[in-house]
Design a protein around this motif. Structure first.
Motif, PDB file in Angstrom:
ATOM      1  N   ASN A   1       0.820  -1.565   0.227  1.00 33.64           N
ATOM      2  CA  ASN A   1      -0.110   0.243   0.104  1.00 33.64           C
ATOM      3  C   ASN A   1       0.774   1.284   0.052  1.00 33.64           C
ATOM      4  OD1 ASN A   1      -2.377  -1.857   0.292  1.00 33.64           O
ATOM      5  ND2 ASN A   1      -1.700  -1.791   2.686  1.00 33.64           N
ATOM      6  N   THR A   2       1.863   1.202  -1.060  1.00 34.42           N
ATOM      7  CA  THR A   2       2.889   2.502  -0.896  1.00 34.42           C
ATOM      8  C   THR A   2       2.904   3.373  -2.073  1.00 34.42           C
ATOM      9  OG1 THR A   2       4.693   0.857  -1.210  1.00 34.42           O
ATOM     10  CG2 THR A   2       4.219   1.754   1.100  1.00 34.42           C
ATOM     11  N   VAL A   3       2.328   2.411  -3.162  1.00 39.49           N
ATOM     12  CA  VAL A   3       2.262   3.342  -4.505  1.00 39.49           C
ATOM     13  C   VAL A   3       1.155   3.804  -4.928  1.00 39.49           C
ATOM     14  CG1 VAL A   3       2.695   2.377  -7.081  1.00 39.49           C
ATOM     15  CG2 VAL A   3       4.111   1.662  -5.322  1.00 39.49           C
ATOM     16  N   ASP A   4       1.312   4.992  -5.627  1.00 42.59           N
ATOM     17  CA  ASP A   4       0.038   5.733  -5.887  1.00 42.59           C
ATOM     18  C   ASP A   4      -0.404   5.408  -7.544  1.00 42.59           C
ATOM     19  OD1 ASP A   4      -0.704   7.784  -3.697  1.00 42.59           O
ATOM     20  OD2 ASP A   4       1.433   7.832  -4.013  1.00 42.59           O
ATOM     21  N   LEU A   5       0.752   5.291  -8.418  1.00 38.62           N
ATOM     22  CA  LEU A   5       0.448   4.951  -9.664  1.00 38.62           C
ATOM     23  C   LEU A   5       1.560   4.424 -10.286  1.00 38.62           C
ATOM     24  CD1 LEU A   5      -0.809   6.212 -12.641  1.00 38.62           C
ATOM     25  CD2 LEU A   5       0.763   7.997 -12.513  1.00 38.62           C
ATOM     26  N   VAL A   6       0.983   3.419 -11.242  1.00 37.27           N
ATOM     27  CA  VAL A   6       2.071   2.563 -12.064  1.00 37.27           C
ATOM     28  C   VAL A   6       1.694   2.813 -13.670  1.00 37.27           C
ATOM     29  CG1 VAL A   6       2.704   0.250 -12.844  1.00 37.27           C
ATOM     30  CG2 VAL A   6       2.121   0.573 -10.502  1.00 37.27           C
ATOM     31  N   VAL A   7       2.923   3.261 -14.267  1.00 37.24           N
ATOM     32  CA  VAL A   7       2.992   3.684 -15.494  1.00 37.24           C
ATOM     33  C   VAL A   7       3.988   2.857 -16.264  1.00 37.24           C
ATOM     34  CG1 VAL A   7       3.234   5.426 -17.527  1.00 37.24           C
ATOM     35  CG2 VAL A   7       2.023   6.037 -15.453  1.00 37.24           C
ATOM     36  N   THR A   8       3.726   1.853 -17.009  1.00 42.59           N
ATOM     37  CA  THR A   8       4.549   0.876 -17.359  1.00 42.59           C
ATOM     38  C   THR A   8       4.375   0.309 -18.946  1.00 42.59           C
ATOM     39  OG1 THR A   8       5.761  -0.932 -16.742  1.00 42.59           O
ATOM     40  CG2 THR A   8       3.507  -1.160 -16.622  1.00 42.59           C
ATOM     41  N   ASP A   9       5.215  -0.250 -19.580  1.00 49.31           N
ATOM     42  CA  ASP A   9       5.261  -0.667 -20.992  1.00 49.31           C
ATOM     43  C   ASP A   9       5.971  -2.213 -20.960  1.00 49.31           C
ATOM     44  OD1 ASP A   9       4.984  -0.612 -23.756  1.00 49.31           O
ATOM     45  OD2 ASP A   9       6.772   0.584 -24.108  1.00 49.31           O
ATOM     46  N   PRO A  10       4.946  -2.957 -20.540  1.00 47.97           N
ATOM     47  CA  PRO A  10       5.597  -4.477 -20.291  1.00 47.97           C
ATOM     48  C   PRO A  10       5.830  -5.100 -21.973  1.00 47.97           C
ATOM     49  CG  PRO A  10       3.390  -4.332 -19.845  1.00 47.97           C
ATOM     50  CD  PRO A  10       3.806  -2.916 -20.078  1.00 47.97           C
ATOM     51  N   PRO A  11       6.577  -6.014 -22.018  1.00 43.52           N
ATOM     52  CA  PRO A  11       6.578  -7.030 -23.281  1.00 43.52           C
ATOM     53  C   PRO A  11       5.071  -7.156 -23.762  1.00 43.52           C
ATOM     54  CG  PRO A  11       8.106  -7.758 -21.686  1.00 43.52           C
ATOM     55  CD  PRO A  11       7.060  -6.725 -20.975  1.00 43.52           C
ATOM     56  N   TYR A  12       5.048  -7.128 -24.793  1.00 40.70           N
ATOM     57  CA  TYR A  12       3.719  -7.174 -25.659  1.00 40.70           C
ATOM     58  C   TYR A  12       3.371  -8.842 -26.023  1.00 40.70           C
ATOM     59  CZ  TYR A  12       3.298  -2.129 -26.154  1.00 40.70           C
ATOM     60  OH  TYR A  12       2.989  -1.006 -26.027  1.00 40.70           O
ATOM     61  N   ASN A  13       4.509  -9.514 -25.879  1.00 38.80           N
ATOM     62  CA  ASN A  13       4.496 -10.926 -26.479  1.00 38.80           C
ATOM     63  C   ASN A  13       3.932 -11.095 -28.125  1.00 38.80           C
ATOM     64  OD1 ASN A  13       2.548 -13.892 -26.136  1.00 38.80           O
ATOM     65  ND2 ASN A  13       4.625 -13.685 -25.754  1.00 38.80           N
ATOM     66  N   LEU A  14       5.020 -10.281 -28.609  1.00 40.72           N
ATOM     67  CA  LEU A  14       4.765 -10.333 -30.089  1.00 40.72           C
ATOM     68  C   LEU A  14       6.096 -10.604 -30.816  1.00 40.72           C
ATOM     69  CD1 LEU A  14       2.847  -6.785 -30.737  1.00 40.72           C
ATOM     70  CD2 LEU A  14       1.795  -8.880 -30.527  1.00 40.72           C
TER      71      LEU A  14
ATOM     72  N   ALA B   1       3.628  12.007  -4.977  1.00 38.65           N
ATOM     73  CA  ALA B   1       3.144  10.919  -5.079  1.00 38.65           C
ATOM     74  C   ALA B   1       4.196   9.879  -5.431  1.00 38.65           C
ATOM     75  CB  ALA B   1       2.019  10.747  -6.257  1.00 38.65           C
ATOM     76  N   CYS B   2       3.898   8.479  -5.154  1.00 36.16           N
ATOM     77  CA  CYS B   2       5.040   7.544  -5.774  1.00 36.16           C
ATOM     78  C   CYS B   2       4.521   6.726  -6.579  1.00 36.16           C
ATOM     79  CB  CYS B   2       5.140   6.405  -4.521  1.00 36.16           C
ATOM     80  SG  CYS B   2       6.116   5.081  -4.781  1.00 36.16           S
ATOM     81  N   VAL B   3       5.489   6.633  -7.914  1.00 39.26           N
ATOM     82  CA  VAL B   3       5.043   6.181  -9.348  1.00 39.26           C
ATOM     83  C   VAL B   3       6.139   5.212  -9.546  1.00 39.26           C
ATOM     84  CG1 VAL B   3       4.846   6.661 -11.647  1.00 39.26           C
ATOM     85  CG2 VAL B   3       4.222   8.398 -10.163  1.00 39.26           C
ATOM     86  N   LEU B   4       5.537   4.012  -9.629  1.00 40.83           N
ATOM     87  CA  LEU B   4       6.410   2.878 -10.127  1.00 40.83           C
ATOM     88  C   LEU B   4       6.341   2.416 -11.583  1.00 40.83           C
ATOM     89  CD1 LEU B   4       7.824   0.060  -9.324  1.00 40.83           C
ATOM     90  CD2 LEU B   4       5.542  -0.864  -8.801  1.00 40.83           C
ATOM     91  N   ASP B   5       7.446   2.247 -12.160  1.00 43.72           N
ATOM     92  CA  ASP B   5       7.620   1.584 -13.599  1.00 43.72           C
ATOM     93  C   ASP B   5       8.405   0.532 -13.550  1.00 43.72           C
ATOM     94  OD1 ASP B   5       7.661   0.825 -16.191  1.00 43.72           O
ATOM     95  OD2 ASP B   5       8.266   2.713 -16.967  1.00 43.72           O
ATOM     96  N   PRO B   6       7.940  -0.915 -13.177  1.00 41.99           N
ATOM     97  CA  PRO B   6       8.698  -2.126 -13.145  1.00 41.99           C
ATOM     98  C   PRO B   6       9.047  -2.533 -14.530  1.00 41.99           C
ATOM     99  CG  PRO B   6       6.131  -2.604 -13.087  1.00 41.99           C
ATOM    100  CD  PRO B   6       6.473  -1.141 -13.085  1.00 41.99           C
ATOM    101  N   PHE B   7       8.853  -1.985 -15.602  1.00 37.54           N
ATOM    102  CA  PHE B   7       9.479  -2.230 -16.972  1.00 37.54           C
ATOM    103  C   PHE B   7      10.129  -1.055 -17.412  1.00 37.54           C
ATOM    104  CE2 PHE B   7       5.813  -5.411 -16.281  1.00 37.54           C
ATOM    105  CZ  PHE B   7       6.491  -6.551 -16.383  1.00 37.54           C
ATOM    106  N   MET B   8      11.192  -0.436 -16.699  1.00 39.50           N
ATOM    107  CA  MET B   8      11.490   0.863 -16.784  1.00 39.50           C
ATOM    108  C   MET B   8      12.137   1.215 -18.216  1.00 39.50           C
ATOM    109  SD  MET B   8      14.259   2.634 -14.163  1.00 39.50           S
ATOM    110  CE  MET B   8      15.509   1.681 -14.525  1.00 39.50           C
ATOM    111  N   GLY B   9      12.756   0.142 -18.705  1.00 36.76           N
ATOM    112  CA  GLY B   9      13.430   0.457 -20.165  1.00 36.76           C
ATOM    113  C   GLY B   9      14.672   1.360 -19.824  1.00 36.76           C
TER     114      GLY B   9
END
Length: 242
Positions: free
Chosen positions: A20-33, A195-203
Motif C-alpha cells: 500500500n505505498t504506490v500511487d500510480l504505475v505507468v509501464t510498458d511491459p513486453p507485448y508478447n509479439l 506521489a509515488c510512481v512505479l515503472d517495473p519495466f523501466m526500459g
C-alpha cells in the motif's frame, strides 16, 4: 523528490516494496509479439537495427507471458494504495488478457485508449496500412475513480504525439522507448506532486525522467543491464540540461 532504480527481475524487486505505498504505475511491459512478428511478412528488421522482435525479451510462449503478467499484477495489487491507478501500454490483441488478469487482482477497468504516432515508421506503406497506433489500458485499484487532474478539460482516450525524438535517445537506444510528452500526460493527470510512481519495466527510464521533472517520487526496475545504465544516466542528468 526521490528516486530508486533497480537492475533486476521486476517480480523479485517488487516483492521488496512495502504494501500500500504506490500511487500510480505507468509501464510498458513486453507485448508478447516477438515470435508473432518473426513469422509475419515484414521488413521491419531490415529497417531498424534494434527491432524489438529480435531483442529476445519478447519471445515467451503465450502461456509463460500470461503467467508473468499475472505475477506482475498480483504484486502491483499488493503494493498499490486504494484509489491508485495503473496505465499499461499493450498490443491491442492482448488487451482482453490484461483486463481479465487485472480484474482478478482487484483492479477496476476504466478504459482502453489509443496512442497515435504522428510520424510512424512507414514500413510496408505500399502493401498495407501503416501501423501508427498502440493501445493503453487504464485501471484504478479497489475504487471506481482515482486522482484525475483534468483541470476542467475534457481529456480524450486518444492521444497524439510524435515518436521519441533523437534528443531523448542521446544516452542510447531502446526499441520501444516512449516519448516524454506521452508519459507526462499520464503522470500529471493521474498523480499529484509527492506521489509515488512505479515503472517495473523501466526500459531507458522515461517514466523516471518525467517524474523527476514533475516532482513525483519514482521507483524503477529494469532487467537488462544496458538499458538500466541508460536509465541511470538519464535520471542523474535530468534537470542539468542546458
Amino acid at each position: 523528490m526521490t528516486y530508486q532504480i533497480y537492475n533486476g527481475d521486476c517480480i523479485k524487486e517488487m516483492k521488496k516494496i512495502r504494501d500500500n505505498t504506490v500511487d500510480l504505475v505507468v509501464t510498458d511491459p513486453p507485448y508478447n509479439l516477438g515470435n508473432f512478428m518473426k513469422n509475419r511478412d515484414t521488413n521491419l528488421a531490415k529497417m531498424r537495427d534494434n527491432f524489438f522482435g529480435a531483442a529476445g525479451w519478447d519471445n515467451l510462449e503465450f502461456e509463460d507471458w500470461e503467467r508473468s503478467m499475472d505475477a506482475f499484477l498480483e504484486q502491483t495489487a499488493r503494493i498499490m494504495k486504494k484509489g491508485g491507478s495503473i496505465i499499461i501500454f499493450m498490443a491491442v490483441i492482448k488487451v482482453e488478457t490484461i483486463i481479465r488478469l487485472a480484474e482478478k487482482h482487484g483492479f477496476y477497468y476504466k478504459t482502453t485508449g489509443i496512442w497515435h504516432k504522428l510520424n510512424p515508421m512507414p514500413r510496408n506503406m505500399n502493401l498495407h496500412f501503416v501501423n501508427s497506433t498502440e493501445s493503453w489500458l487504464y485501471f484504478t485499484y479497489k475504487t471506481r475513480t482515482g486522482t484525475f487532474n483534468n483541470e476542467g478539460k475534457m481529456l480524450h482516450d486518444f492521444i497524439e504525439t510524435a515518436v521519441t525524438p533523437v534528443s531523448e535517445r542521446k544516452y542510447g537506444k531502446h526499441p520501444t522507448q516512449k516519448p516524454e510528452q506521452l508519459i507526462s500526460h499520464f503522470v500529471y493527470t493521474l498523480s499529484n506532486k509527492g506521489a509515488c510512481v512505479l515503472d517495473p519495466f523501466m526500459g531507458s527510464g522515461t517514466t523516471g525522467v518525467v517524474c523527476k521533472r514533475l516532482d513525483r517520487n519514482f521507483i524503477g526496475i529494469e532487467l537488462d543491464t544496458s538499458y538500466y545504465e541508460i536509465a541511470k544516466k538519464r535520471m542523474e542528468e535530468t534537470g542539468d540540461e542546458a
